[in-house]
Scaffold this active site. Structure first.
Site, short mmCIF file in Angstrom:
data_model
loop_
_atom_site.label_atom_id
_atom_site.label_comp_id
_atom_site.label_asym_id
_atom_site.label_seq_id
_atom_site.Cartn_x
_atom_site.Cartn_y
_atom_site.Cartn_z
N LYS A 118 27.37 29.10 16.25
CA LYS A 118 27.60 28.59 17.59
C LYS A 118 26.27 28.54 18.36
O LYS A 118 25.42 29.43 18.23
CB LYS A 118 28.60 29.51 18.30
CG LYS A 118 29.02 29.09 19.69
CD LYS A 118 30.07 30.09 20.20
CE LYS A 118 30.58 29.74 21.58
NZ LYS A 118 31.63 30.69 22.02
N SER B 128 35.76 28.43 23.35
CA SER B 128 34.54 27.66 23.44
C SER B 128 33.82 27.47 22.10
O SER B 128 32.83 26.74 22.02
CB SER B 128 33.58 28.33 24.42
OG SER B 128 33.21 29.63 23.95
N SER C 246 37.76 32.72 22.68
CA SER C 246 36.90 31.61 22.28
C SER C 246 36.64 31.49 20.79
O SER C 246 36.09 30.49 20.34
CB SER C 246 35.56 31.69 23.03
OG SER C 246 35.74 31.37 24.38
#
Length: 355
Positions: free
Chosen positions: A79, A149, A173
């Site tokens: 990420k 996210s 997330s």
């Protein structure tokens, strides 16, 4: 079957048996990522040249008899909140559009030490402050969201653009995009995986964990990245263990808590059925099911926001004061509200439940 379709465990076994090379696997994964990226948009940055160099090193090491373990030669994505030396880490924001770290974050360094092949940085909601990933589409239905996210990480794994990925989870997330994309997402015990070198949302609540295709794969990644780090005072000193032990075979002696309140109160029937079926499967494998009541469960969301919102505002206060125009409007309003340590219901309604 193409190599990119293999689970991490199956790819690792094939590499160890010399039936598949890290270069072949990486080339297949990179080709798949390039093929679907226009539709899925999982990656903020793809690093094919560096990935192929890393795959070549892994192949040479394994051929020389130096096999580091299950992740050796495995293509992995991270990420875009985790620092990567020499590769932009922007956290999905114009604020860090030109930020190139000098050193790897702890989790990236652990992946490299395990021999994994980094293939790129995956999209995230700006500074991980949201339950969607605006740039990314669900690989199973590109007209739908991938969640967030860590949506880019989940979409990359589900679409074959990475064999495994790392996400961050403050309040869903990792788990939300994994659920929406049909992957396995694990939010580990707090302090199990070091957060050094990760751009924080809330330093009290942030977690680092894997997104993979199977539970076994998640265990393999967690084994590689978990551990104490002096640079992160929240990390735990726990014994090294094989977390794949017993997966899918015999769970006798394992006690699993099943909540009786809150979590099944507002849930789609097919989701409840899937969860209850999974619980029954665990029981069938020998696990002992223990009914539990979660205390104050109805207050968890408010408590999370009471911690997360002011901490996020504190981290961004200087940059927000100097360059507010660089923030997206949804994140900016939350940060500005957090600076007052108060989140009016009208802002919550406009912004959604950011995590």
């Amino acid at each position: 079957m193409h190599p990119y379709q293999l689970t991490l465990a199956d790819a690792s076994r094939a590499i160890a048996a010399k039936e598949l090379s890290p270069i072949e696997l990486t080339e297949s994964v990179l080709a798949r990522a390039a093929h679907v990226e226009e539709d899925v948009s999982a990656f903020a940055t793809l690093t094919p040249e560096a990935a192929l160099r890393a795959a070549a090193r892994a192949q040479a090491e394994i051929a020389a008899g130096s096999h580091r373990g299950p992740l050796h030669g495995i293509p992995a994505a991270v990420k875009d909140i985790f620092d990567t030396a020499g590769t932009r880490t922007a956290a999905g924001s114009r604020v860090h559009a030109n930020r190139i770290p000098d050193a790897d974050s702890a989790v990236v360094a652990a992946l490299k030490e395990a021999g994994a092949v980094p293939v790129g940085k995956t999209h995230t909601h700006e500074f991980a402050y949201g339950t969607i990933t605006p740039a990314t589409h669900n690989p199973w239905a590109t007209d739908r969201v991938a969640g967030g996210s860590s949506g880019g990480s989940a979409a990359a794994v589900a679409s074959g653009g990475a064999t495994a990925a790392i996400g961050g989870d403050t309040g869903g997330s990792i788990r939300i995009p994994a659920a929406l994309c049909g992957a396995v997402g694990l939010k580990p015990t707090h302090g199990l995986v070091p957060r050094h070198g990760a751009i924080p949302l809330s330093w009290t609540l942030d977690h680092v964990g894997p997104i993979t295709r199977t539970v076994e794969d998640a265990a393999l990644v967690l084994d590689a990245v978990a551990g104490h780090d002096l640079r992160d005072p929240t990390t735990l000193r726990v014994p090294v263990e094989d977390r794949t032990r017993g997966i899918g075979t015999n769970l006798t002696g394992l006690r699993i808590g099943v909540p009786g309140n809150y979590f099944f109160d507002r849930i789609e029937p097919d989701v409840e059925q899937a969860v209850r079926s999974a619980v029954e499967t665990l029981a069938g494998l020998g696990a002992e099911l223990v009914g539990v009541e979660i205390p104050l469960a109805e207050s968890v969301h408010a408590a999370q926001w009471g911690i997360m919102v002011p901490e996020a505002a504190a981290y961004h206060q200087d940059t927000l004061w100097r360059s507010p125009e660089y923030y997206g409007p949804d994140v900016r309003v939350l940060l500005e509200a957090g600076g007052n340590s108060y989140l009016p219901p009208s802002i919550c309604a406009r912004s959604g439940c950011a995590l």
